[in-house]
Design a protein around this motif. Sequence first.
Motif, mmCIF file in Angstrom:
data_model
loop_
_atom_site.group_PDB
_atom_site.id
_atom_site.type_symbol
_atom_site.label_atom_id
_atom_site.label_comp_id
_atom_site.label_asym_id
_atom_site.label_seq_id
_atom_site.Cartn_x
_atom_site.Cartn_y
_atom_site.Cartn_z
ATOM 1 N N SER A 1 58.309 41.974 21.660
ATOM 2 C CA SER A 1 59.558 41.264 21.907
ATOM 3 C C SER A 1 59.848 41.188 23.402
ATOM 4 O O SER A 1 59.614 42.140 24.152
ATOM 5 C CB SER A 1 60.715 41.982 21.202
ATOM 6 N N SER A 2 60.376 40.037 23.835
ATOM 7 C CA SER A 2 60.772 39.868 25.237
ATOM 8 C C SER A 2 62.290 39.790 25.373
ATOM 9 O O SER A 2 62.807 39.354 26.403
ATOM 10 C CB SER A 2 60.139 38.589 25.807
ATOM 11 N N LEU A 3 63.001 40.200 24.324
ATOM 12 C CA LEU A 3 64.457 40.142 24.378
ATOM 13 C C LEU A 3 64.996 41.012 25.522
ATOM 14 O O LEU A 3 64.582 42.156 25.682
ATOM 15 C CB LEU A 3 65.060 40.644 23.063
ATOM 16 N N PRO A 4 65.920 40.480 26.331
ATOM 17 C CA PRO A 4 66.515 41.281 27.396
ATOM 18 C C PRO A 4 67.404 42.373 26.811
ATOM 19 O O PRO A 4 68.040 42.186 25.776
ATOM 20 C CB PRO A 4 67.327 40.263 28.200
ATOM 21 N N ILE B 1 70.267 42.227 23.715
ATOM 22 C CA ILE B 1 70.583 43.499 23.077
ATOM 23 C C ILE B 1 71.357 44.365 24.062
ATOM 24 O O ILE B 1 70.944 44.521 25.218
ATOM 25 C CB ILE B 1 69.305 44.242 22.640
ATOM 26 N N VAL B 2 72.483 44.892 23.619
ATOM 27 C CA VAL B 2 73.235 45.884 24.390
ATOM 28 C C VAL B 2 73.133 47.184 23.610
ATOM 29 O O VAL B 2 73.536 47.247 22.441
ATOM 30 C CB VAL B 2 74.713 45.475 24.570
ATOM 31 N N ALA B 3 72.566 48.221 24.228
ATOM 32 C CA ALA B 3 72.319 49.477 23.509
ATOM 33 C C ALA B 3 72.814 50.665 24.315
ATOM 34 O O ALA B 3 72.670 50.696 25.541
ATOM 35 C CB ALA B 3 70.830 49.631 23.218
ATOM 36 N N ASN B 4 73.386 51.652 23.621
ATOM 37 C CA ASN B 4 73.795 52.860 24.330
ATOM 38 C C ASN B 4 72.640 53.848 24.370
ATOM 39 O O ASN B 4 71.728 53.818 23.530
ATOM 40 C CB ASN B 4 75.040 53.486 23.687
ATOM 41 N N ASN C 1 62.024 44.937 28.672
ATOM 42 C CA ASN C 1 62.749 43.989 29.522
ATOM 43 C C ASN C 1 64.193 44.460 29.696
ATOM 44 O O ASN C 1 65.134 43.837 29.216
ATOM 45 C CB ASN C 1 62.699 42.594 28.877
ATOM 46 N N VAL C 2 64.374 45.606 30.359
ATOM 47 C CA VAL C 2 65.707 46.137 30.620
ATOM 48 C C VAL C 2 66.240 45.426 31.864
ATOM 49 O O VAL C 2 65.754 45.655 32.973
ATOM 50 C CB VAL C 2 65.685 47.661 30.823
#
Length: 447
Positions: free
Chosen positions: A70-73, A50-53, A93-94
């Motif tokens: 969720s463990s999504l990076p 995930i790329v988030a602003n 998980n940033v």
Amino acid sequence: MDVLLFHSEKEKSKVLAFCLESQLNISVSHAGTLDQAMKILLGDANIDLIVANDSEHLTLLMKYLLSVESSLPVIIVGATQSANEADSISAMNVVAQIRSGDIAAQLPGLIQSKYKDLLQATEKDEKFCRISVDLLCDITPLADDVYIRLSNIKFVKIFKAGTVFTEKDLKRLCGVRNIEYLYVPKAASAGFVNRLQDRLQAVSDEAEDGDEKLIATVAQVQETLQDLTQKIGFTEPVMALAKTHVELAVKAIGKFPRLHRIFEGSMLRNSNYTSRHSVMIAHVACAIASKLNWPSDSTFQKLIVASLLHDISLVNPDYCEINTKADLEQAKMRYTSDEIRAIENHPFAAADIVGKLHEIPADVHAIVIQHHEKPDGSGFPRGMRAQAIAPLAAVFIVAHELVEACDREGASFDMSRFWQERTEAYSSSTFKKIAKVFLDASNLKAA
């Protein structure tokens, strides 16, 4: 590699997506709101990153991800100190933050350095062909091993060859991660295709004309046929499947198709965009032909073949949104030059595939090549005007526009308004004949 771009600013999101897709050749799904993001995450996208602003929506997304463990990076772009200190964000998980500078220039390099293995392993997805779980019940015992996809780089065997797949298995899978598809190895796909073709032929032989229940099956097979063509090509077994698929679609649509039946029904509700789009166009085109007093079996078959195969060469469902020269120009901001060229030339590519089918009338070839033309010349690839467009191609083009309008407007779609708004656009040649029929209130009511 699949990336969810969760960005509140639409124009900046387009720039970032273009940079990622053009430089890394990855798939980017866009979301500007939490509802859109959840829909993608709960769907079949198999997101890897995930790329988030940094915006007010980010904390909501993070809280949702925490709630489902969720463990999504996550990579945060335009990050601020306050966002970095927020409990909901620091617990996630940033994996990186880009706080300032030219984010569009920094992001591709950052992803490439952190996810080199994922980027290289995207090709692993190409080793499998997907199948709707609903279809598995129809082709048991399974001819080959069947896998579940956990990510682009991880496929796990879930059923062995010879297993009888039951309704109980189907319900169990549909309740786990909202799974809609399973996968068979591309190398073993021939046995699967033959088994599916045999089953489809049996269903077609037993079916009665106009059996509405068959529409859902046609949509499921449409998805599989599209994926098989992309993964293994339009081989002889796939070609045989396509012909039987057309036979079943002819039976499903029947001799007296009506527009309202397909728009008001729920038989395509769970289908993906590409298959729903193709099957609805087939039905609508035949309904229009019927109102023009062209209801022959031959005419219906031509329109159905063209409908099911007109987008067969497109690898990305998003390409289907591009319908005019103006759309192509705007798409240059999002897609590479190779992708734009593929989109512009896909009518020719689809016509080449259609040409491989034996005993297909030449009319189908013309319909497929002209399916993105417009009566005012604003279409592509040739920019033809109404007088030069073949009659059945005109029927197809109108059906295509009607389906697009219905899909775009949803519950607010008004068929009477659709025809009234196109009186001027459909003012010559076959288009005028079509509009005249449906502008008649009694005909529209009975459609």
